[in-house]
Design a protein around this motif. Structure first.
Motif, PDB file in Angstrom:
ATOM      1  N   PHE A  64       0.870  -1.156   0.132  1.00 58.72           N
ATOM      2  CA  PHE A  64      -0.194  -0.026  -0.191  1.00 58.72           C
ATOM      3  C   PHE A  64       0.613   1.157  -0.036  1.00 58.72           C
ATOM      4  O   PHE A  64       2.016   1.356   0.751  1.00 58.72           O
ATOM      5  CB  PHE A  64      -1.008   0.035   1.342  1.00 58.72           C
ATOM      6  CG  PHE A  64      -2.191  -0.839   0.949  1.00 58.72           C
ATOM      7  CD1 PHE A  64      -3.383  -0.175   0.688  1.00 58.72           C
ATOM      8  CD2 PHE A  64      -1.989  -2.146   1.308  1.00 58.72           C
ATOM      9  CE1 PHE A  64      -4.297  -1.288   0.491  1.00 58.72           C
ATOM     10  CE2 PHE A  64      -3.019  -2.876   1.251  1.00 58.72           C
ATOM     11  CZ  PHE A  64      -4.646  -2.500   0.642  1.00 58.72           C
ATOM     12  N   ASP A 113       2.364   4.573   1.319  1.00 55.42           N
ATOM     13  CA  ASP A 113       2.482   5.057   2.702  1.00 55.42           C
ATOM     14  C   ASP A 113       2.662   6.416   2.570  1.00 55.42           C
ATOM     15  O   ASP A 113       3.335   6.849   1.682  1.00 55.42           O
ATOM     16  CB  ASP A 113       3.492   4.070   3.071  1.00 55.42           C
ATOM     17  CG  ASP A 113       3.281   4.002   4.970  1.00 55.42           C
ATOM     18  OD1 ASP A 113       2.581   4.475   5.280  1.00 55.42           O
ATOM     19  OD2 ASP A 113       4.295   3.152   5.509  1.00 55.42           O
ATOM     20  N   GLY A 114       2.860   6.873   4.077  1.00 53.30           N
ATOM     21  CA  GLY A 114       3.282   8.372   3.916  1.00 53.30           C
ATOM     22  C   GLY A 114       2.218   9.328   3.447  1.00 53.30           C
ATOM     23  O   GLY A 114       2.307  10.259   3.013  1.00 53.30           O
ATOM     24  N   VAL A 115       1.096   8.930   3.179  1.00 57.67           N
ATOM     25  CA  VAL A 115      -0.160   9.580   2.560  1.00 57.67           C
ATOM     26  C   VAL A 115      -0.901  10.811   3.489  1.00 57.67           C
ATOM     27  O   VAL A 115      -0.810  11.812   3.147  1.00 57.67           O
ATOM     28  CB  VAL A 115      -1.378   8.913   1.850  1.00 57.67           C
ATOM     29  CG1 VAL A 115      -2.337   9.731   1.349  1.00 57.67           C
ATOM     30  CG2 VAL A 115      -0.707   7.664   1.079  1.00 57.67           C
ATOM     31  N   SER A 116      -1.223  10.343   4.617  1.00 59.68           N
ATOM     32  CA  SER A 116      -1.715  11.216   5.467  1.00 59.68           C
ATOM     33  C   SER A 116      -0.685  11.575   6.680  1.00 59.68           C
ATOM     34  O   SER A 116      -0.414  10.832   7.444  1.00 59.68           O
ATOM     35  CB  SER A 116      -3.138  10.732   6.053  1.00 59.68           C
ATOM     36  OG  SER A 116      -3.409  11.825   7.256  1.00 59.68           O
ATOM     37  N   VAL A 122      -7.443  -1.645   5.246  1.00 58.72           N
ATOM     38  CA  VAL A 122      -6.541  -0.596   5.302  1.00 58.72           C
ATOM     39  C   VAL A 122      -7.514   0.792   5.542  1.00 58.72           C
ATOM     40  O   VAL A 122      -7.105   1.336   6.159  1.00 58.72           O
ATOM     41  CB  VAL A 122      -5.508  -0.428   4.138  1.00 58.72           C
ATOM     42  CG1 VAL A 122      -4.878   0.957   4.421  1.00 58.72           C
ATOM     43  CG2 VAL A 122      -4.250  -1.476   4.065  1.00 58.72           C
ATOM     44  N   ILE A 171      -6.967   2.852   8.864  1.00 57.48           N
ATOM     45  CA  ILE A 171      -6.740   4.401   8.899  1.00 57.48           C
ATOM     46  C   ILE A 171      -7.891   4.923   9.697  1.00 57.48           C
ATOM     47  O   ILE A 171      -7.968   6.164  10.190  1.00 57.48           O
ATOM     48  CB  ILE A 171      -6.574   5.069   7.459  1.00 57.48           C
ATOM     49  CG1 ILE A 171      -7.882   5.134   6.796  1.00 57.48           C
ATOM     50  CG2 ILE A 171      -5.526   4.227   6.654  1.00 57.48           C
ATOM     51  CD1 ILE A 171      -8.106   5.938   5.710  1.00 57.48           C
ATOM     52  N   ARG A 215     -10.870  10.999  12.465  1.00 62.34           N
ATOM     53  CA  ARG A 215     -11.186  12.092  11.872  1.00 62.34           C
ATOM     54  C   ARG A 215     -12.292  12.759  12.481  1.00 62.34           C
ATOM     55  O   ARG A 215     -12.145  12.859  13.688  1.00 62.34           O
ATOM     56  CB  ARG A 215     -11.309  12.231  10.505  1.00 62.34           C
ATOM     57  CG  ARG A 215     -10.027  11.749   9.586  1.00 62.34           C
ATOM     58  CD  ARG A 215     -10.408  11.523   8.126  1.00 62.34           C
ATOM     59  NE  ARG A 215      -8.984  11.156   7.650  1.00 62.34           N
ATOM     60  CZ  ARG A 215      -8.339  11.647   6.686  1.00 62.34           C
ATOM     61  NH1 ARG A 215      -8.874  12.720   6.126  1.00 62.34           N
ATOM     62  NH2 ARG A 215      -7.234  11.307   6.436  1.00 62.34           N
ATOM     63  N   LEU A 239      -0.071  11.823  15.138  1.00 61.90           N
ATOM     64  CA  LEU A 239       1.373  11.268  15.274  1.00 61.90           C
ATOM     65  C   LEU A 239       2.115  11.921  14.064  1.00 61.90           C
ATOM     66  O   LEU A 239       1.677  11.494  12.874  1.00 61.90           O
ATOM     67  CB  LEU A 239       1.413   9.855  15.278  1.00 61.90           C
ATOM     68  CG  LEU A 239       0.872   9.013  16.590  1.00 61.90           C
ATOM     69  CD1 LEU A 239       0.395   7.571  16.098  1.00 61.90           C
ATOM     70  CD2 LEU A 239       1.358   9.468  17.901  1.00 61.90           C
ATOM     71  N   LEU A 295       8.192  -2.930   8.878  1.00 64.17           N
ATOM     72  CA  LEU A 295       8.262  -1.380   9.113  1.00 64.17           C
ATOM     73  C   LEU A 295       9.222  -1.141  10.060  1.00 64.17           C
ATOM     74  O   LEU A 295       8.895  -1.462  11.440  1.00 64.17           O
ATOM     75  CB  LEU A 295       6.882  -0.859   9.047  1.00 64.17           C
ATOM     76  CG  LEU A 295       6.468   0.554   8.495  1.00 64.17           C
ATOM     77  CD1 LEU A 295       6.781   0.733   7.148  1.00 64.17           C
ATOM     78  CD2 LEU A 295       5.033   0.631   8.833  1.00 64.17           C
ATOM     79  N   PHE A 355       8.698   1.613  12.293  1.00 64.47           N
ATOM     80  CA  PHE A 355       7.880   2.440  12.540  1.00 64.47           C
ATOM     81  C   PHE A 355       8.399   3.540  13.562  1.00 64.47           C
ATOM     82  O   PHE A 355       8.867   3.123  14.679  1.00 64.47           O
ATOM     83  CB  PHE A 355       6.521   1.895  13.225  1.00 64.47           C
ATOM     84  CG  PHE A 355       5.399   2.634  13.705  1.00 64.47           C
ATOM     85  CD1 PHE A 355       4.550   3.296  12.671  1.00 64.47           C
ATOM     86  CD2 PHE A 355       5.434   3.435  14.876  1.00 64.47           C
ATOM     87  CE1 PHE A 355       3.594   4.502  12.946  1.00 64.47           C
ATOM     88  CE2 PHE A 355       4.600   4.487  15.332  1.00 64.47           C
ATOM     89  CZ  PHE A 355       3.359   4.863  14.435  1.00 64.47           C
ATOM     90  N   VAL A 387      -3.322   5.933  20.823  1.00 70.35           N
ATOM     91  CA  VAL A 387      -3.628   5.337  19.409  1.00 70.35           C
ATOM     92  C   VAL A 387      -3.515   3.897  19.247  1.00 70.35           C
ATOM     93  O   VAL A 387      -4.352   3.163  18.970  1.00 70.35           O
ATOM     94  CB  VAL A 387      -2.633   6.066  18.184  1.00 70.35           C
ATOM     95  CG1 VAL A 387      -3.091   5.276  16.934  1.00 70.35           C
ATOM     96  CG2 VAL A 387      -2.894   7.800  18.328  1.00 70.35           C
ATOM     97  N   GLN A 388      -2.288   3.389  19.772  1.00 73.51           N
ATOM     98  CA  GLN A 388      -1.954   2.073  19.941  1.00 73.51           C
ATOM     99  C   GLN A 388      -2.690   1.319  20.883  1.00 73.51           C
ATOM    100  O   GLN A 388      -3.336   0.156  20.503  1.00 73.51           O
ATOM    101  CB  GLN A 388      -0.427   1.751  20.177  1.00 73.51           C
ATOM    102  CG  GLN A 388      -0.122   0.400  20.206  1.00 73.51           C
ATOM    103  CD  GLN A 388       0.027  -0.151  18.978  1.00 73.51           C
ATOM    104  OE1 GLN A 388       0.232   0.335  17.944  1.00 73.51           O
ATOM    105  NE2 GLN A 388      -0.371  -1.597  18.978  1.00 73.51           N
ATOM    106  N   VAL A 399      -5.920   0.864  18.386  1.00 71.38           N
ATOM    107  CA  VAL A 399      -5.546  -0.193  17.326  1.00 71.38           C
ATOM    108  C   VAL A 399      -5.669  -1.623  17.970  1.00 71.38           C
ATOM    109  O   VAL A 399      -6.240  -2.568  17.253  1.00 71.38           O
ATOM    110  CB  VAL A 399      -3.876  -0.148  17.079  1.00 71.38           C
ATOM    111  CG1 VAL A 399      -3.233  -1.293  16.815  1.00 71.38           C
ATOM    112  CG2 VAL A 399      -3.619   1.049  16.063  1.00 71.38           C
ATOM    113  N   LEU A 432      -2.760  -4.974  12.549  1.00 73.79           N
ATOM    114  CA  LEU A 432      -2.007  -4.988  13.447  1.00 73.79           C
ATOM    115  C   LEU A 432      -2.193  -5.571  14.635  1.00 73.79           C
ATOM    116  O   LEU A 432      -1.250  -6.152  15.424  1.00 73.79           O
ATOM    117  CB  LEU A 432      -1.860  -3.510  13.983  1.00 73.79           C
ATOM    118  CG  LEU A 432      -0.940  -2.395  13.054  1.00 73.79           C
ATOM    119  CD1 LEU A 432      -0.934  -1.042  13.653  1.00 73.79           C
ATOM    120  CD2 LEU A 432       0.366  -2.778  12.458  1.00 73.79           C
TER     121      LEU A 432
END
Ligand code: HEM
Length: 484
Positions: A175, A177-180, A270, A314, A320, A358, A390, A392, A406-407, A411, A427
């Motif tokens: 996928f 990555d680093g989009v948002s 995703v 996401i 959001r 983050l 990754l 991360f 978040v984790q 997650v 994850l």
């Protein structure tokens, strides 16, 4: 607030707070333990750390950044106490106690007992992030490593540095990555805080990234303020996450029956297309702080997760506006009750996603295998048998409110947002909860608008190591390395 464009501040801030340096495609995350402080300090002082100001004015061909664990600060002779303003989570460390490990999902195969690095003799003191061109990263890493060893430091995992030159832009499952990424208020235009300031936006107060500045609540977090130790610093969270790329795609292909179905299901897990596009059917929205069409959407019009599943990666890691404190949807009430917050949704801003962003700075590692080849069990070529995953890395100022929230709450939590029995589909560790309640489900709505729930998701991602680091500003680094 003084504008962050001010040169004296920008010259103090380590460069990766400002950018990810995607053009420097080689990386090495060098983990060191200090064995001889008297030798180590002068060498560490001589390391050239790039700043935001330099990155703004020069085309850097290599970048070195420096961060310290709590054990590392102690090894340098610095007192690390909450009284000195350090984050309590940083002081405890990522593997500090069983309760934290449980919360973060670091149990079973993810347990710190199995980590390659992060605990005991393999607990790092210092992280040097080295970035350079693919062609020069190996020699930079090798030279830095030899200098570190000569200066009384041990390199964790042996004296051979591990570098990655895996192409950027895609994570190993394939996928984009680093989009948002959140944007930060470097020019000092925001006045955060206050009851009316609740809308989701992508532009965040500097205090969410750097210590010593007002955060999204409008006040300055506690930080080590004495002697300028903490100002312009940040906390860097590093987790090395191995990805079972073949296991992921082969399981998806079995579930879906064919390659295209596997990709469609992976995209729902995703919450984006393979190419990073938002899932078709999400309404676009104007969001302050982003001009990237791939990020111009909210989940408010998809309250029941018909387009983007509620449990998609996401949507968990950045809900959001779906948890808008003034929201009117079932998801809001579910989320707030899930997280254990009382009071009416109207008055509770705590769950708002803006307070849990983050700044990601990670990189992939290992061989690249395209999804179709992974499904067929072919494609690793020369890299067959090598692990992918990754590195991360993310930056934040309040580890409990940002990374751990978040984790832990989003997650790893099997009851996220009123769901039952499912963790993050990428994850999760899939370990049953006490009472044997499963956590290995994933629910979504298929292209024919049928609600579906799959059980028995295997574990696709395994934690190989991790630590919390303090990444001071350049004055803070000088302060820590002074004397001796
Ligand atoms: C191997 C592990 C992981 C994989 C394969 C993965 C994959 C992805 C992908 C494909 C995206 C969408 C593209 C993008 O916006 O960059 C994404 C976004 C994101 N991920 Fe992960 N991720 C992983 C681990 C994590 C972890 C451990 C966290 C935090 C605890 C995390 C937090 C995020 C965040 C905050 C976003 C941006 C969400 C948004 O603002 O829309 N990821 N990840």
């Amino acid at each position: 607030m003084m504008s962050m464009a001010a040169n004296d501040e920008a010259a103090d801030i380590q460069a990766i707070a400002g950018r990810g340096f995607g053009s420097l495609t080689g990386a090495c995350y060098l983990l060191l333990r200090i064995q001889d402080r008297a030798l180590a300090k002068p060498w560490l002082r001589s390391v050239d750390i790039a700043s935001v100001a330099q990155a703004r004015t020069q085309r850097l061909s290599q970048v070195c950044q420096m961060a310290f664990t709590a054990a590392g600060l102690r090894a340098l002779g610095t007192e690390v106490t909450p009284g000195a303003g350090f984050d309590p989570q940083f002081i405890d460390g990522m593997a500090g106690d069983e309760r934290r490990s449980h919360q973060l999902g670091d149990e079973g195969p993810n347990s710190p007992a199995h980590w390659h690095w992060g605990v005991g003799e393999q607990e790092p003191h210092i992280l040097l992030v080295l970035l350079a061109a693919n062609t020069s990263i190996n020699s930079l890493a090798k030279d830095t490593c030899s200098a570190a060893v000569a200066a009384g430091c041990a390199v964790i995992g042996g004296n051979t540095p591990t570098t990655t030159t895996t192409p950027l832009g895609r994570e190993p499952f394939g996928f984009a990555d680093g989009v948002s990424q959140p944007e930060y208020d470097w020019s000092g235009t925001l006045t955060p805080g206050g009851a009316r300031d609740r809308d989701y936006r992508n532009l965040l107060a500097m205090g969410e990234l750097l210590l010593g500045y007002p955060n999204e609540y409008g006040f300055v977090n506690d930080y080590p303020a004495a002697d300028e130790l903490g100002r312009n610093g940040s906390y860097l969270v590093y987790r090395q996450l191995a990805q079972d790329v073949a296991g992921f795609w082969q399981w998806l292909a079995r579930q879906a029956g064919d390659d295209d179905g596997a990709i469609a299901l992976a995209e729902r897990m995703v919450g984006r297309g393979l190419d990073g596009a938002p899932l078709l059917g999400l309404q676009s929205a104007t969001i302050t702080g982003t001009d990237d069409a791939r990020n111009a959407f909210l989940f408010a019009d998809d309250a029941d997760g018909l387009v983007c599943p509620i449990g998609a990666h996401i949507r968990r890691v950045n809900p959001r506006s779906a948890d808008d404190p003034q929201g009117r949807h079932g998801f809001v009430r579910n989320l707030i009750s899930t997280l254990g917050f009382s009071g009416t949704a109207m008055h509770d801003a705590v769950a708002s996603a803006r307070f849990h962003r983050l700044s990601r700075r990670g990189r992939p590692y290992g061989p690249v295998v395209a999804p179709h080849a992974a499904m067929q069990g072919t494609g690793a070529g020369a890299g067959a048998g090598q692990e992918s995953g990754l590195h991360f890395l993310c930056l934040n100022t309040n580890i409990a409110r940002q990374f751990e929230f978040v984790q832990g709450a989003w997650v790893a939590n099997a009851k996220f947002a009123g769901l039952a029995a499912e963790q993050d589909p990428l994850l999760g560790n899939r370990l049953p909860l006490a009472g044997a309640q499963p956590t290995d489900a994933f629910s979504y709505t298929d292209s024919g608008a049928w609600p579906r729930a799959i059980g028995g998701l295997p574990q696709f991602v395994t934690v190989r190591g991790g630590a919390y680091f303090f990444m001071p500003g350049l004055r803070g680094v000088a302060r820590l390395l002074a004397d001796g």
